[in-house]
Design a protein around this motif. Sequence first.
Motif, PDB file in Angstrom:
ATOM      1  N   ILE A 183       0.683  -1.135   0.020  1.00  0.00           N
ATOM      2  CA  ILE A 183      -0.015   0.234   0.088  1.00  0.00           C
ATOM      3  C   ILE A 183       0.848   1.240   0.034  1.00  0.00           C
ATOM      4  CG2 ILE A 183      -1.698   1.424   1.349  1.00  0.00           C
ATOM      5  CD1 ILE A 183      -3.192  -0.828   2.277  1.00  0.00           C
ATOM      6  N   ASP A 184       1.813   1.165   0.747  1.00  0.00           N
ATOM      7  CA  ASP A 184       2.682   2.490   1.039  1.00  0.00           C
ATOM      8  C   ASP A 184       3.284   2.761  -0.284  1.00  0.00           C
ATOM      9  OD1 ASP A 184       4.497   0.361   1.288  1.00  0.00           O
ATOM     10  OD2 ASP A 184       5.543   1.484   3.009  1.00  0.00           O
ATOM     11  N   VAL A 185       3.969   1.741  -1.052  1.00  0.00           N
ATOM     12  CA  VAL A 185       4.486   1.925  -2.271  1.00  0.00           C
ATOM     13  C   VAL A 185       3.625   2.553  -3.246  1.00  0.00           C
ATOM     14  CG1 VAL A 185       6.036   0.953  -3.954  1.00  0.00           C
ATOM     15  CG2 VAL A 185       6.296   0.484  -1.771  1.00  0.00           C
ATOM     16  N   ALA A 186       2.562   2.073  -3.497  1.00  0.00           N
ATOM     17  CA  ALA A 186       1.366   2.364  -4.463  1.00  0.00           C
ATOM     18  C   ALA A 186       0.942   3.618  -4.125  1.00  0.00           C
ATOM     19  CB  ALA A 186       0.174   1.278  -4.437  1.00  0.00           C
ATOM     20  N   VAL A 187       0.585   4.153  -3.043  1.00  0.00           N
ATOM     21  CA  VAL A 187       0.111   5.299  -2.520  1.00  0.00           C
ATOM     22  C   VAL A 187       1.279   6.403  -2.779  1.00  0.00           C
ATOM     23  CG1 VAL A 187      -0.755   6.814  -0.650  1.00  0.00           C
ATOM     24  CG2 VAL A 187      -1.527   4.551  -0.907  1.00  0.00           C
ATOM     25  N   ARG A 188       2.381   6.264  -2.444  1.00  0.00           N
ATOM     26  CA  ARG A 188       3.364   7.419  -2.779  1.00  0.00           C
ATOM     27  C   ARG A 188       3.517   7.550  -4.250  1.00  0.00           C
ATOM     28  NH1 ARG A 188       7.600   9.363  -0.084  1.00  0.00           N
ATOM     29  NH2 ARG A 188       7.249   7.980   1.457  1.00  0.00           N
ATOM     30  N   ARG A 189       3.712   6.590  -5.053  1.00  0.00           N
ATOM     31  CA  ARG A 189       3.944   6.691  -6.682  1.00  0.00           C
ATOM     32  C   ARG A 189       2.536   7.099  -6.997  1.00  0.00           C
ATOM     33  NH1 ARG A 189       4.145   1.291  -8.130  1.00  0.00           N
ATOM     34  NH2 ARG A 189       6.610   1.345  -7.868  1.00  0.00           N
ATOM     35  N   CYS A 190       1.479   6.848  -6.595  1.00  0.00           N
ATOM     36  CA  CYS A 190       0.163   7.303  -7.292  1.00  0.00           C
ATOM     37  C   CYS A 190       0.007   8.749  -6.906  1.00  0.00           C
ATOM     38  CB  CYS A 190      -0.904   6.509  -6.730  1.00  0.00           C
ATOM     39  SG  CYS A 190      -2.371   7.127  -7.618  1.00  0.00           S
ATOM     40  N   THR A 191       0.334   9.097  -5.726  1.00  0.00           N
ATOM     41  CA  THR A 191       0.227  10.329  -5.167  1.00  0.00           C
ATOM     42  C   THR A 191       1.212  11.565  -5.847  1.00  0.00           C
ATOM     43  OG1 THR A 191      -0.877   9.793  -3.225  1.00  0.00           O
ATOM     44  CG2 THR A 191      -0.172  11.921  -3.302  1.00  0.00           C
ATOM     45  N   LEU A 192       2.306  11.000  -5.729  1.00  0.00           N
ATOM     46  CA  LEU A 192       3.418  12.020  -6.252  1.00  0.00           C
ATOM     47  C   LEU A 192       3.327  12.191  -7.761  1.00  0.00           C
ATOM     48  CD1 LEU A 192       6.594  10.992  -4.358  1.00  0.00           C
ATOM     49  CD2 LEU A 192       4.981  13.111  -4.239  1.00  0.00           C
ATOM     50  N   THR A 193       3.033  10.933  -8.620  1.00  0.00           N
ATOM     51  CA  THR A 193       2.916  11.045  -9.813  1.00  0.00           C
ATOM     52  C   THR A 193       1.729  12.041 -10.256  1.00  0.00           C
ATOM     53  OG1 THR A 193       3.770   8.770 -10.370  1.00  0.00           O
ATOM     54  CG2 THR A 193       2.494   9.724 -12.045  1.00  0.00           C
ATOM     55  N   GLY A 194       0.583  11.921  -9.529  1.00  0.00           N
ATOM     56  CA  GLY A 194      -0.697  12.759  -9.757  1.00  0.00           C
ATOM     57  C   GLY A 194      -0.525  14.068  -9.625  1.00  0.00           C
ATOM     58  N   VAL A 195       0.275  14.350  -8.467  1.00  0.00           N
ATOM     59  CA  VAL A 195       0.425  15.906  -8.228  1.00  0.00           C
ATOM     60  C   VAL A 195       1.569  16.406  -9.276  1.00  0.00           C
ATOM     61  CG1 VAL A 195       1.608  17.225  -6.305  1.00  0.00           C
ATOM     62  CG2 VAL A 195      -0.001  15.531  -5.823  1.00  0.00           C
ATOM     63  N   GLY A 196       2.526  15.608  -9.484  1.00  0.00           N
ATOM     64  CA  GLY A 196       3.567  16.218 -10.487  1.00  0.00           C
ATOM     65  C   GLY A 196       3.000  16.447 -11.716  1.00  0.00           C
TER      66      GLY A 196
END
Length: 446
Positions: A183-196
Amino acid sequence: MRNYEPNADRVVALYQMLEDDIITAMIRRMMRMGKVSDTTKYQAEILQQAGLLYEDIVQIIASRTDACSAAVKALFEDAGVETVSIESDIHETAEQPPVNIRQSNPMRRVLEAGYRKTQKTLRNLVNTTASTTQQAFYDACDRSYMQVSSGAFSYQEAIRTAVRSLADTGAYVTYPTGHRDRIDVAVRRCTLTGVGQTSVAVSKTYAEESGCHLMELTAHGGARPEHARWQGQLVTLTGEDAGKTIDGLRVYTLHEIGYGSGDGFKGWNCRHDWHAYYKGISRPNYTQEQIEKLSERNIPYNGKKYTEYEVSQMQRAGERDVRALKRRTLAAQTAVENAPNDEVKAALQEDYEANAVKLKEAEKQLRMFCNQTGRRRDTFREQVDGFGRSASQKAVHAAKRQKQQKQQKQQASMAAAGTSGHAVEVTPPEPKTNGGKGKLYKDERM
């Protein structure tokens, strides 16, 4: 030039709490299973416990939803405001009027679309957790039952193996492709990619509204090799000036930098950004020499030299090891607290102490690595919710106990060997050197 780098720590921390709650629920359910020798009774028991576990996880996810959504929305709001603030400074030098993102409908739509897309992806990913976790529970229980039934393992050994398996498997999310991530890996990647992606889309919209067709890419050490070739250069939004050199910078197309693809500019985990660049007005933020220096092998570690990208990947691997051992330690602690009898509790206590020793060694190795390479420790990436000061102190004491017991066993073994009349082999110390200056000190007397 100011650069905005989103910090997703708060969002990731909330989802880490979710994962740790799920792992705890899994282990508690397993401890309630108890020892079931009859196949029919076992099947009935596992179906009941797995069904209750599924309900537990659905409730845990529901209880976290509002807080997680609010944290993600706040991160997008901050990104939008900060991005426009940075771009306004650049556009004002070209005598373009400043813009307020809350009053610009095109940019506001871009921001809202990015937030909704990211939120939907997160929700879909997390909703897969209940079923994947239930399957992991099934698999761990089945493996334990088969081990005990075959007579190859004792009940205590099977439980220890199952607890380790649940800690390592944890709570996963499943992508449509079938790929799985914690979960933490998926959330970090998804959130940072989305915001970026949303912040660069806001910058692009601002530039287009201002009549600017060029963007300057940022540059940083540790860039992926395929990204390093275009960092610090220019990109054309319209195709105009493509392939040309302006102010010493090569002009790339959006296609050439992989804009819109997962492995290109602003794809998965890409930290690059871009800013408006006015031909004849703007000046490059990096020289070619500065850009080339970012990819040099100039960081020494254990007798070799590495690039910043290589060292960053080594640090990420060390942080993953620490997190994995913290989860194992916490899982063993939860199992000890919920053990059905003293025999199982004693066996799980051994696992807890063994994991504590490995954890302290992994933390020590990561500290030494950061000291040698000059890297800043990212302690947040080492965190596991629930592993606070109290759990850390327990792990330290457990590691010390394990070490003392090992020393006592060695001393007892040496004493037994001495009294039995057998010679004890002693390894003589290595001769000291003066650091390789060509002169050896005399051997120490024994």
